[in-house]
Scaffold this motif. Sequence first.
Motif, PDB file in Angstrom:
ATOM      1  N   ASN A  18      21.697   7.491 -10.592  1.00 32.06           N
ATOM      2  CA  ASN A  18      20.457   6.709 -10.594  1.00 32.06           C
ATOM      3  C   ASN A  18      20.046   6.355  -9.173  1.00 32.06           C
ATOM      4  O   ASN A  18      18.864   6.457  -8.822  1.00 32.06           O
ATOM      5  N   GLN A  19      21.004   5.941  -8.350  1.00 27.29           N
ATOM      6  CA  GLN A  19      20.693   5.590  -6.961  1.00 27.29           C
ATOM      7  C   GLN A  19      20.149   6.795  -6.202  1.00 27.29           C
ATOM      8  O   GLN A  19      19.199   6.675  -5.431  1.00 27.29           O
ATOM      9  N   GLU A  20      20.745   7.944  -6.441  1.00 26.29           N
ATOM     10  CA  GLU A  20      20.258   9.152  -5.764  1.00 26.29           C
ATOM     11  C   GLU A  20      18.885   9.559  -6.279  1.00 26.29           C
ATOM     12  O   GLU A  20      18.037  10.000  -5.503  1.00 26.29           O
ATOM     13  N   HIS A  21      18.650   9.407  -7.568  1.00 24.06           N
ATOM     14  CA  HIS A  21      17.321   9.700  -8.105  1.00 24.06           C
ATOM     15  C   HIS A  21      16.285   8.762  -7.477  1.00 24.06           C
ATOM     16  O   HIS A  21      15.163   9.172  -7.176  1.00 24.06           O
ATOM     17  N   GLN A  22      16.659   7.525  -7.256  1.00 25.58           N
ATOM     18  CA  GLN A  22      15.748   6.577  -6.610  1.00 25.58           C
ATOM     19  C   GLN A  22      15.465   6.996  -5.173  1.00 25.58           C
ATOM     20  O   GLN A  22      14.325   6.853  -4.696  1.00 25.58           O
ATOM     21  N   LYS A  23      16.451   7.539  -4.474  1.00 22.17           N
ATOM     22  CA  LYS A  23      16.232   8.030  -3.107  1.00 22.17           C
ATOM     23  C   LYS A  23      15.247   9.192  -3.103  1.00 22.17           C
ATOM     24  O   LYS A  23      14.403   9.299  -2.214  1.00 22.17           O
ATOM     25  N   ILE A  24      15.372  10.069  -4.087  1.00 22.22           N
ATOM     26  CA  ILE A  24      14.423  11.184  -4.204  1.00 22.22           C
ATOM     27  C   ILE A  24      13.023  10.632  -4.430  1.00 22.22           C
ATOM     28  O   ILE A  24      12.055  11.066  -3.787  1.00 22.22           O
ATOM     29  N   ALA A  60      24.181  18.683  -5.060  1.00 24.00           N
ATOM     30  CA  ALA A  60      25.617  18.920  -4.836  1.00 24.00           C
ATOM     31  C   ALA A  60      26.444  17.799  -5.470  1.00 24.00           C
ATOM     32  O   ALA A  60      27.456  18.067  -6.143  1.00 24.00           O
ATOM     33  N   ASP A  61      26.021  16.558  -5.268  1.00 24.69           N
ATOM     34  CA  ASP A  61      26.739  15.421  -5.851  1.00 24.69           C
ATOM     35  C   ASP A  61      26.693  15.470  -7.377  1.00 24.69           C
ATOM     36  O   ASP A  61      27.697  15.207  -8.051  1.00 24.69           O
ATOM     37  N   GLU A  62      25.533  15.790  -7.912  1.00 29.99           N
ATOM     38  CA  GLU A  62      25.370  15.821  -9.359  1.00 29.99           C
ATOM     39  C   GLU A  62      26.233  16.923  -9.974  1.00 29.99           C
ATOM     40  O   GLU A  62      26.889  16.713 -11.002  1.00 29.99           O
ATOM     41  N   GLU A  63      26.250  18.079  -9.339  1.00 24.51           N
ATOM     42  CA  GLU A  63      27.060  19.185  -9.848  1.00 24.51           C
ATOM     43  C   GLU A  63      28.551  18.845  -9.767  1.00 24.51           C
ATOM     44  O   GLU A  63      29.316  19.185 -10.673  1.00 24.51           O
ATOM     45  N   ALA A  64      28.972  18.166  -8.699  1.00 22.09           N
ATOM     46  CA  ALA A  64      30.372  17.739  -8.578  1.00 22.09           C
ATOM     47  C   ALA A  64      30.717  16.735  -9.674  1.00 22.09           C
ATOM     48  O   ALA A  64      31.798  16.798 -10.275  1.00 22.09           O
ATOM     49  N   ARG A  76      24.348  26.267 -16.257  1.00 21.62           N
ATOM     50  CA  ARG A  76      22.903  26.282 -16.548  1.00 21.62           C
ATOM     51  C   ARG A  76      22.173  25.283 -15.652  1.00 21.62           C
ATOM     52  O   ARG A  76      21.101  25.566 -15.120  1.00 21.62           O
ATOM     53  N   HIS A  77      22.777  24.115 -15.473  1.00 22.63           N
ATOM     54  CA  HIS A  77      22.175  23.084 -14.642  1.00 22.63           C
ATOM     55  C   HIS A  77      22.101  23.540 -13.177  1.00 22.63           C
ATOM     56  O   HIS A  77      21.108  23.297 -12.491  1.00 22.63           O
ATOM     57  N   LYS A  78      23.134  24.221 -12.714  1.00 24.39           N
ATOM     58  CA  LYS A  78      23.125  24.758 -11.348  1.00 24.39           C
ATOM     59  C   LYS A  78      21.952  25.725 -11.165  1.00 24.39           C
ATOM     60  O   LYS A  78      21.305  25.735 -10.114  1.00 24.39           O
ATOM     61  N   GLN A  79      21.709  26.551 -12.179  1.00 21.43           N
ATOM     62  CA  GLN A  79      20.589  27.498 -12.104  1.00 21.43           C
ATOM     63  C   GLN A  79      19.251  26.768 -12.054  1.00 21.43           C
ATOM     64  O   GLN A  79      18.338  27.179 -11.329  1.00 21.43           O
ATOM     65  N   LEU A  80      19.129  25.686 -12.804  1.00 18.51           N
ATOM     66  CA  LEU A  80      17.905  24.881 -12.750  1.00 18.51           C
ATOM     67  C   LEU A  80      17.713  24.303 -11.347  1.00 18.51           C
ATOM     68  O   LEU A  80      16.604  24.328 -10.801  1.00 18.51           O
ATOM     69  N   ILE A 121      16.615  16.673 -18.850  1.00 16.70           N
ATOM     70  CA  ILE A 121      17.819  17.445 -18.553  1.00 16.70           C
ATOM     71  C   ILE A 121      18.982  16.540 -18.166  1.00 16.70           C
ATOM     72  O   ILE A 121      20.074  16.632 -18.721  1.00 16.70           O
ATOM     73  N   ASP A 122      18.749  15.653 -17.195  1.00 19.27           N
ATOM     74  CA  ASP A 122      19.850  14.814 -16.703  1.00 19.27           C
ATOM     75  C   ASP A 122      20.344  13.821 -17.736  1.00 19.27           C
ATOM     76  O   ASP A 122      21.520  13.441 -17.724  1.00 19.27           O
ATOM     77  N   MET A 123      19.496  13.416 -18.633  1.00 22.30           N
ATOM     78  CA  MET A 123      19.927  12.475 -19.679  1.00 22.30           C
ATOM     79  C   MET A 123      21.066  13.061 -20.517  1.00 22.30           C
ATOM     80  O   MET A 123      21.864  12.333 -21.094  1.00 22.30           O
ATOM     81  N   ARG A 124      21.161  14.380 -20.540  1.00 20.10           N
ATOM     82  CA  ARG A 124      22.173  15.040 -21.362  1.00 20.10           C
ATOM     83  C   ARG A 124      23.594  14.819 -20.857  1.00 20.10           C
ATOM     84  O   ARG A 124      24.532  14.911 -21.628  1.00 20.10           O
TER      85      ARG A 124
END
Length: 130
Positions: A18-24, A60-64, A76-80, A121-124
């Motif tokens: 959430n914090q990173e999404h807020q930075k975006i 990168a953080d989200e994928e980790a 699949r998420h990495k491809q998105l 997507i991220d809610m999943r």
Amino acid sequence: MPIMLWDASLDIGVAAMNQEHQKILDAMNQIHDARAEGKSGQAVNDLVARLGAVCISHFADEEAYMARIGYPELERHKQLHKRLLEQFGQHAQAIKAASGRPTDEFFHFLKFWLSSHIKGIDMRYGPKAA
């Protein structure tokens, strides 16, 4: 005036993400505000580059995070993410070619991308989905 404000509908239940999404969102709003103030050129190109860097770091953080929790749709998420970065790169190049002048199409892409990606997507992968 911001292009988009953070609200509870964007909360995926993972504080760090959430914090990173807020930075975006903040980086997007800075570009939008700069255009509204009539700014262009290198100042705007720098803001666009900063948004790109924030997104790359976040992805990168989200994928980790997804790897740590054993998220089954990680590949699949990495491809998105890859496609989003490609599209973002095309917009960034167009802005640079236009002397740092972002278009309405760019802002539409950002707003649609952020809200649909997070809400759809991220809610999943958040605890709310479990």
